[in-house]
Design a protein around this motif. Sequence first.
Motif, mmCIF file in Angstrom:
data_model
loop_
_atom_site.group_PDB
_atom_site.id
_atom_site.type_symbol
_atom_site.label_atom_id
_atom_site.label_comp_id
_atom_site.label_asym_id
_atom_site.label_seq_id
_atom_site.Cartn_x
_atom_site.Cartn_y
_atom_site.Cartn_z
ATOM 1 N N SER A 1 0.863 -1.185 0.000
ATOM 2 C CA SER A 1 0.000 0.000 0.000
ATOM 3 C C SER A 1 0.893 1.226 0.000
ATOM 4 O O SER A 1 1.656 1.441 0.940
ATOM 5 N N SER A 2 0.766 2.039 -1.031
ATOM 6 C CA SER A 2 1.621 3.226 -1.128
ATOM 7 C C SER A 2 1.304 4.260 -0.055
ATOM 8 O O SER A 2 2.135 5.104 0.260
ATOM 9 N N SER A 3 0.116 4.198 0.552
ATOM 10 C CA SER A 3 -0.254 5.197 1.563
ATOM 11 C C SER A 3 0.049 4.749 2.990
ATOM 12 O O SER A 3 -0.118 5.530 3.924
ATOM 13 N N ALA A 4 0.482 3.523 3.173
ATOM 14 C CA ALA A 4 0.741 3.005 4.527
ATOM 15 C C ALA A 4 2.192 3.241 4.925
ATOM 16 O O ALA A 4 3.078 3.309 4.068
ATOM 17 N N PRO A 5 2.442 3.352 6.217
ATOM 18 C CA PRO A 5 3.826 3.453 6.682
ATOM 19 C C PRO A 5 4.635 2.266 6.147
ATOM 20 O O PRO A 5 4.143 1.141 6.130
ATOM 21 N N ASN A 6 5.814 2.509 5.695
ATOM 22 C CA ASN A 6 6.715 1.489 5.154
ATOM 23 C C ASN A 6 6.179 0.796 3.904
ATOM 24 O O ASN A 6 6.738 -0.197 3.456
#
Length: 142
Positions: A120-125
């Motif tokens: 997921s590009s929006s999640a941390p890491n």
Amino acid sequence: MSQQSPLFQKASAEVLDFHRFFEAWYDATTADNTDFGRCERTFGQAFHMIPPTGRLFDRAQTIELIRTNRASFHGDFSIEISDIRASFETEDTIVLTYVEAQMRAGKYSRRQASALFTTSSSAPNGVEWQHLHETWLQMPET
């Protein structure tokens, strides 16, 4: 399946970083400076957790449980993560296992965890937690 794949590296970093978040969020001296939004951004919409007690928590229940435990400790809570391994991996999905050792107000415990992550590009890491299952290796000392 490579322990050094980019997805393994992202998911491993997420496991370590998210447990640092817990240490900061649960400590009364650092909770005010800890961004709770980090917690909310890390769980996928269908996230579920089964802690060692066996109870099933959905995403909202998990977030509320974490929010409620804010500042519950006073320098006497720590987590150590070890033995991170990939047990399944595709291009955008990985299952990691790891051992989590906790010290809570002088009581030591250890749990084995397995966690499912997706990219997921929006999640941390760059990965979201989709499922977490923990079982006792050593129950908290009494």
